[in-house]
Design a protein around this motif. Structure first.
Motif, mmCIF file in Angstrom:
data_model
loop_
_atom_site.group_PDB
_atom_site.id
_atom_site.type_symbol
_atom_site.label_atom_id
_atom_site.label_comp_id
_atom_site.label_asym_id
_atom_site.label_seq_id
_atom_site.Cartn_x
_atom_site.Cartn_y
_atom_site.Cartn_z
ATOM 1 N N TRP A 1 0.751 -1.091 -0.073
ATOM 2 C CA TRP A 1 0.227 -0.146 -0.030
ATOM 3 C C TRP A 1 0.794 1.216 0.069
ATOM 4 O O TRP A 1 0.552 2.190 -0.717
ATOM 5 C CB TRP A 1 -0.631 0.172 1.124
ATOM 6 C CG TRP A 1 -1.989 1.173 1.137
ATOM 7 C CD1 TRP A 1 -2.986 1.103 0.934
ATOM 8 C CD2 TRP A 1 -1.682 2.407 1.652
ATOM 9 N NE1 TRP A 1 -3.910 2.142 0.914
ATOM 10 C CE2 TRP A 1 -2.915 3.063 1.343
ATOM 11 C CE3 TRP A 1 -0.923 3.282 2.175
ATOM 12 C CZ2 TRP A 1 -3.166 4.489 1.728
ATOM 13 C CZ3 TRP A 1 -0.899 4.500 2.745
ATOM 14 C CH2 TRP A 1 -1.982 5.072 2.435
ATOM 15 N N TYR B 1 0.810 4.165 -2.888
ATOM 16 C CA TYR B 1 0.485 5.466 -2.712
ATOM 17 C C TYR B 1 1.655 6.304 -2.885
ATOM 18 O O TYR B 1 1.527 7.372 -3.600
ATOM 19 C CB TYR B 1 0.331 5.461 -1.081
ATOM 20 C CG TYR B 1 0.203 7.031 -0.543
ATOM 21 C CD1 TYR B 1 -1.142 7.657 -0.820
ATOM 22 C CD2 TYR B 1 1.073 7.795 -0.006
ATOM 23 C CE1 TYR B 1 -1.412 8.928 -0.331
ATOM 24 C CE2 TYR B 1 0.713 9.299 0.180
ATOM 25 C CZ TYR B 1 -0.391 9.682 0.155
ATOM 26 O OH TYR B 1 -0.565 10.971 0.633
ATOM 27 N N CYS C 1 -9.880 7.369 -6.461
ATOM 28 C CA CYS C 1 -9.419 6.070 -6.100
ATOM 29 C C CYS C 1 -9.001 6.545 -4.337
ATOM 30 O O CYS C 1 -9.082 7.747 -4.048
ATOM 31 C CB CYS C 1 -8.228 5.617 -6.519
ATOM 32 S SG CYS C 1 -6.568 6.892 -6.619
ATOM 33 N N ASP C 2 -8.704 5.553 -3.725
ATOM 34 C CA ASP C 2 -8.402 5.693 -2.261
ATOM 35 C C ASP C 2 -7.377 6.440 -2.124
ATOM 36 O O ASP C 2 -7.003 7.470 -1.075
ATOM 37 C CB ASP C 2 -8.404 4.344 -1.566
ATOM 38 C CG ASP C 2 -9.626 3.743 -1.231
ATOM 39 O OD1 ASP C 2 -10.685 4.274 -1.146
ATOM 40 O OD2 ASP C 2 -9.499 2.380 -1.513
ATOM 41 N N HIS C 3 -6.214 6.430 -2.994
ATOM 42 C CA HIS C 3 -4.956 7.110 -2.726
ATOM 43 C C HIS C 3 -5.324 8.584 -2.968
ATOM 44 O O HIS C 3 -4.565 9.445 -2.335
ATOM 45 C CB HIS C 3 -3.876 6.574 -3.706
ATOM 46 C CG HIS C 3 -3.483 5.192 -3.477
ATOM 47 N ND1 HIS C 3 -3.184 4.861 -2.105
ATOM 48 C CD2 HIS C 3 -3.002 4.110 -4.405
ATOM 49 C CE1 HIS C 3 -2.607 3.634 -2.299
ATOM 50 N NE2 HIS C 3 -2.711 3.188 -3.494
ATOM 51 N N ASN D 1 -6.865 9.923 0.245
ATOM 52 C CA ASN D 1 -5.834 9.988 1.220
ATOM 53 C C ASN D 1 -4.868 11.208 1.079
ATOM 54 O O ASN D 1 -4.502 11.825 1.982
ATOM 55 C CB ASN D 1 -5.010 8.664 1.289
ATOM 56 C CG ASN D 1 -5.931 7.459 1.862
ATOM 57 O OD1 ASN D 1 -7.035 7.816 2.480
ATOM 58 N ND2 ASN D 1 -5.885 6.367 1.431
ATOM 59 N N GLN E 1 -14.920 11.088 -1.448
ATOM 60 C CA GLN E 1 -15.337 10.051 -0.523
ATOM 61 C C GLN E 1 -16.798 9.510 -0.756
ATOM 62 O O GLN E 1 -16.963 8.292 -0.782
ATOM 63 C CB GLN E 1 -15.253 10.595 0.915
ATOM 64 C CG GLN E 1 -13.699 10.629 1.490
ATOM 65 C CD GLN E 1 -13.704 11.065 2.641
ATOM 66 O OE1 GLN E 1 -14.608 11.249 3.603
ATOM 67 N NE2 GLN E 1 -12.481 11.287 3.401
ATOM 68 N N LEU F 1 -16.550 7.369 -4.037
ATOM 69 C CA LEU F 1 -15.935 5.891 -3.547
ATOM 70 C C LEU F 1 -17.012 5.145 -2.782
ATOM 71 O O LEU F 1 -17.251 3.968 -3.049
ATOM 72 C CB LEU F 1 -14.597 6.232 -2.699
ATOM 73 C CG LEU F 1 -13.564 6.546 -3.384
ATOM 74 C CD1 LEU F 1 -12.541 6.855 -2.635
ATOM 75 C CD2 LEU F 1 -13.373 5.825 -4.638
ATOM 76 N N GLN F 2 -17.835 5.891 -2.007
ATOM 77 C CA GLN F 2 -18.993 5.267 -1.069
ATOM 78 C C GLN F 2 -19.878 4.689 -2.257
ATOM 79 O O GLN F 2 -20.542 3.708 -1.951
ATOM 80 C CB GLN F 2 -19.409 6.089 -0.021
ATOM 81 C CG GLN F 2 -20.488 5.511 0.732
ATOM 82 C CD GLN F 2 -21.064 6.416 1.810
ATOM 83 O OE1 GLN F 2 -20.499 7.443 1.989
ATOM 84 N NE2 GLN F 2 -21.720 5.903 2.681
ATOM 85 N N LYS G 1 -18.844 1.726 -4.197
ATOM 86 C CA LYS G 1 -18.928 0.300 -3.170
ATOM 87 C C LYS G 1 -20.492 0.000 -3.124
ATOM 88 O O LYS G 1 -20.535 -1.460 -3.081
ATOM 89 C CB LYS G 1 -18.534 0.745 -1.693
ATOM 90 C CG LYS G 1 -18.334 -0.422 -1.064
ATOM 91 C CD LYS G 1 -17.570 0.120 0.470
ATOM 92 C CE LYS G 1 -17.399 -1.086 1.265
ATOM 93 N NZ LYS G 1 -16.739 -0.897 2.592
#
Length: 421
Positions: A140, A144, A179-181, A184, A213, A216-217, A220
């Protein structure tokens, strides 16, 4: 009138409740069922054999007709004789087929022939795909780091947008940022901006963090690729009701509060780290902090160290009881505030091994104990004064640590300003 005669003759192996007492009813039912199954198998075999014979006869007739069409006069007679034989065979097979059909028609109905399925449906349960294994921490971190190196400029450019139309257009052109990266990275940048006291810029970036966010939610919940959920999210957001907008604003406020708390924790940790570094530098040969030792000294000794008064220090030490004077003297030596024989070492250029002789009190002299400690003090140097100055200025380390905790990146701020324009 409805003809119900076809229901008069039905064969069901287990439809008789009354049987002879000497006969086992379950066994009788099994025998009848097995006999019926055998008869049905025999009929199916006979039907298959008959259909095969009829098909072969038709095939031979068609082949013979083709040969007769192209054969000469001499050969036609021979072919005609074969054709006559095939016709006789056909008539014989058709008679047998008629008899077989009659037997099939007169066969009693049973549970297998009473009805035919109207439709059939097969459902194959798919084996669920195994859940993706969680990514290791090292993998990870590497992912990142690579993401930030490649996309830092685009992420900061996206963070500067204030209009949802511009953000939507930019994310559609750079969908790899969803994306999550990406979320973050912007979250960490918000903490950095808060530490640098750039609150207005931090609030703008925080709104874009919540947008990512939310996307992304949504991905999902739909079990879809986040890169394809940008359009659906903004379409829903533009026509969202007041409750949805209020929830979005509440989420932004909560995120800003968390960022401020994290920034405060980072500052406190930096201050503590700086203070610990300064303390380690001040430690004397015995492992004691001169600031802490100075604060525990009596006021008269503190004044002597501040004024660098060696004579006054001798008098002050002579006035203390032996145990107390020795205790304070040892702590001063261990903290580096006092170096025994420091003056002699400086004059001679060499360090001599320290020796300590216990001096007992003389008869009739109540201050002899303090004089012993004062004599040891008279051989020292002026290191205690430096420790006193360090104790007076110890609060300066706090402001220096706060400045070091900012982790400011001038290049990042410049890029962010350019993106906003």
């Amino acid at each position: 009138m409805v003809d119900y005669s076809k229901w008069n003759h039905i064969e069901v192996s287990d439809d008789e409740d009354d049987t002879h007492p000497n006969i086992d009813t379950p066994s009788l039912f099994r025998w009848r069922h097995q006999a019926r199954v055998d008869r049905m198998d025999k009929q199916e075999t006979e039907r298959a054999t008959m259909d095969a014979k009829l098909a072969k006869n038709r095939e031979q007739m068609q082949k013979l007709d083709k040969e007769m069409a192209s054969a000469g006069d001499g050969k036609k007679k021979e072919l005609k004789a074969k054709k006559v034989a095939l016709k006789k065979e056909k008539e014989s097979l058709e008679g047998e087929d008629s008899k077989l059909k009659k037997d099939e028609r007169l066969t009693p109905w049973n549970v297998d022939t009473l009805s035919q399925p109207g439709f059939e449906k097969s459902v194959i349960n798919k084996t669920p795909e195994p859940a993706p294994q969680p990514e290791s921490e090292d993998a990870w971190v590497d992912g990142y780091s690579n993401f930030v190196k490649k996309n830092m400029k685009e992420m900061k450019q996206f963070a500067m947008f204030s209009r949802h139309e511009d953000s939507e257009r930019f994310l559609k052109d750079h969908n790899y940022l969803v994306c999550d990266h990406g979320a973050n990275f912007l979250s960490i940048w918000c903490v950095d901006l808060c530490v640098e006291e750039k609150r207005s810029l931090m609030e703008r970036v925080s709104r874009q963090v919540i947008v990512l966010q939310y996307i992304l939610q949504l991905a999902k919940s739909l079990n879809a690729d986040p890169r394809g959920c940008t359009g659906p999210f903004y379409s829903k957001f533009k026509v969202a009701d007041k409750e949805y907008q209020a929830a979005y604003e509440d989420e932004v406020r909560s995120f800003i509060e968390r960022v401020e708390g994290r920034a405060q924790a980072r500052l406190e940790a930096a201050v503590k780290e700086h203070e610990e570094e300064e303390r380690q530098k001040r430690l004397g040969p015995g492992g004691l902090d001169p600031v802490d030792v100075f604060e525990t000294l009596p006021a008269v000794l503190q004044k002597c160290f501040e004024e660098k008064d060696i004579a006054g220090l001798q008098v002050a030490m002579s006035s203390l009881p032996k145990e107390e004077a020795a205790h304070h003297l040892k702590r001063c030596i261990d903290s580096g505030m006092w170096v025994p024989g420091g003056g002699d070492a400086a004059e001679g250029g060499e360090e001599e091994e320290e020796t300590y002789d216990e001096v007992g009190p003389a008869e009739g002299d109540e201050n002899q104990d303090g004089a012993s400690a004062a004599a040891a003090v008279s051989d020292g140097n002026e290191g205690g004064a430096a420790a006193a100055e360090a104790a007076g200025n110890s609060e300066e380390g706090t402001s220096a640590a706060a400045e070091a905790a900012g982790n400011s990146e001038e290049a990042a701020a410049t890029a962010a300003t350019e993106a906003s324009s």
